[in-house]
Design an enzyme around this catalytic site. Structure first.
Site, PDB file in Angstrom:
ATOM      1  N   LYS A   1       0.901  -1.165   0.070  1.00 28.21           N
ATOM      2  CA  LYS A   1       0.003   0.015   0.064  1.00 28.21           C
ATOM      3  C   LYS A   1       0.976   1.363   0.090  1.00 28.21           C
ATOM      4  CE  LYS A   1      -3.858  -2.281   2.234  1.00 28.21           C
ATOM      5  NZ  LYS A   1      -4.548  -2.701   3.289  1.00 28.21           N
TER       6      LYS A   1
ATOM      7  N   GLN B   1      -4.710  -1.168   9.507  1.00 33.21           N
ATOM      8  CA  GLN B   1      -4.643  -2.707   8.999  1.00 33.21           C
ATOM      9  C   GLN B   1      -5.150  -3.567   9.875  1.00 33.21           C
ATOM     10  OE1 GLN B   1      -3.753  -3.392   5.853  1.00 33.21           O
ATOM     11  NE2 GLN B   1      -4.175  -5.788   6.093  1.00 33.21           N
TER      12      GLN B   1
ATOM     13  N   ASP C   1     -11.169   3.451   4.198  1.00 31.85           N
ATOM     14  CA  ASP C   1     -11.499   2.066   4.095  1.00 31.85           C
ATOM     15  C   ASP C   1     -12.843   1.678   4.021  1.00 31.85           C
ATOM     16  OD1 ASP C   1      -9.673  -0.002   4.036  1.00 31.85           O
ATOM     17  OD2 ASP C   1      -8.925   0.155   5.931  1.00 31.85           O
TER      18      ASP C   1
HETATM   19  N1  GUN Z   1      -7.461  -6.462   5.910  1.00 32.26           N
HETATM   20  C1  GUN Z   1      -7.603  -6.937   5.012  1.00 32.26           C
HETATM   21  N2  GUN Z   1      -8.275  -6.525   4.066  1.00 32.26           N
HETATM   22  C2  GUN Z   1      -8.126  -5.015   4.558  1.00 32.26           C
HETATM   23  C3  GUN Z   1      -8.397  -3.602   4.214  1.00 32.26           C
HETATM   24  O1  GUN Z   1      -9.323  -3.762   3.019  1.00 32.26           O
HETATM   25  N3  GUN Z   1      -8.451  -2.696   4.943  1.00 32.26           N
HETATM   26  C4  GUN Z   1      -7.775  -2.930   6.267  1.00 32.26           C
HETATM   27  N4  GUN Z   1      -7.722  -1.756   6.951  1.00 32.26           N
HETATM   28  N5  GUN Z   1      -7.382  -4.366   6.619  1.00 32.26           N
HETATM   29  C5  GUN Z   1      -7.671  -5.045   5.781  1.00 32.26           C
END
Ligand code: GUN
Length: 298
Positions: free
Chosen positions: A54, A98, A121
């Site tokens: 990311k 995350q 998100d």
């Molecule tokens: N863990 C797995 N997918 C995601 C996501 O799209 N966002 C976040 N913050 N954590 C994740």
């Protein structure tokens, strides 16, 4: 093999180039450089690799990224404090914590501490609620990526029957909402671990979205000829032929499903790259709103 393989990597690259152009435009017009804060508690290897990807994507799109790593035992209060300080930081337009968090954290409370204007998100109750009632909002990245993949691959959703396997807040639930919205206009069935006969539902699907988190959930015999199959699964399965001892597998039996389907997404290289691309889109959107609010003196 009959199905057309939807190249998520190529579609995501297209989108990332569009975002990079948007970032340059915003910065030259307003001086605002989009910034994303990525918060990782602990060092789960899969999470470390996701957040690294990311941050790299942010840099490539010309955005600023703020890499916030906390030890697994930092504690709920320390994490909440970081989130609150990011909420107040004018250089941060998007915040991503995350998931999953290490044991002992209350993830929902952490999500609820994120300012909805920075919730790229789309996980806060404000954004989820707005999605449910059809208001403008940040759409969670993976479901948003699936919708964009379907649109860009030319898969028609209107008037078709979509079967979503999985009811998570991150994927299944928002996807069911998105597919049933007027702009997509699909008829949606949501299946989950409490569904007695999954195969019976999947056999009637024009579009199958597998987000169960279990390899082998969708087998070739379940797929209606000509259906589109989107595999959201990201499972590490043991593989002694690989040096690292595992490989990635989706939720669908790829080869068998590809014999029946008209379209199919591979794992890796399907939905995964789209998730990051949509995160960049959402961060650019957040920065644009921030710039517009500043211009209005808000
Ligand atoms: N863990 C797995 N997918 C995601 C996501 O799209 N966002 C976040 N913050 N954590 C994740």
């Amino acid at each position: 093999m009959k199905a057309k393989i939807i190249d998520g990597k190529a579609i995501a690259a297209e989108l990332r180039a569009e975002v990079a152009a948007g970032v340059r435009e915003l910065e030259s017009a307003t001086g605002v450089k989009p910034g994303l804060a990525v918060v990782l508690a602990g060092c789960d290897p899969a999470s470390v690799s996701y957040v690294t990807a990311k941050e790299k994507a942010c840099a490539e799109a010309g955005m600023r990224s703020f890499d916030i790593r906390l030890p697994a035992d930092a504690g709920q209060d320390a994490l909440l404090e970081r989130v609150r300080s990011l909420n107040a930081d004018p250089e941060v337009h998007g915040i991503l914590v995350q998931l999953p968090l290490p044991p002992g954290y209350d993830a929902q409370a952490v999500i609820e501490a994120i300012s909805p204007e920075k919730d790229v998100d789309g996980f806060t109750p404000e954004n989820m609620g707005r999605l449910a009632i059809g208001r403008d909002c940040f759409i969670p990245c993976t479901p948003h990526g699936v919708m964009e993949l379907l649109a860009r691959a030319g898969v028609e959703t209107a008037g078709r029957h979509a079967v979503v396997i999985g009811r998570s807040n991150i994927v299944g639930k928002p996807l069911a909402l998105l597919l049933s919205r007027k702009d997509a206009n699909a008829t949606v069935t949501v299946c989950h671990t409490g569904t007695p006969d999954l195969a019976e539902h999947v056999r009637r699907a024009d579009i199958v979205i597998a987000a169960a988190g279990r390899p082998g959930t969708v087998t070739g015999d379940m797929v209606k000829p000509g259906a589109a199959v989107v595999d959201v699964g990201v499972n590490r399965v043991p593989d002694a032929t690989r040096e690292r001892g595992w490989r990635l597998a989706g939720d669908c039996d790829f080869a068998a499903c590809a014999e029946k389907a008209s379209f199919i997404t591979p794992v890796p290289g399907g939905v995964g790259p789209m998730t990051i691309a949509m995160l960049l889109c959402n961060t650019l959107q957040a920065a644009r709103r921030f710039a517009a609010a500043g211009a209005r003196g808000a």
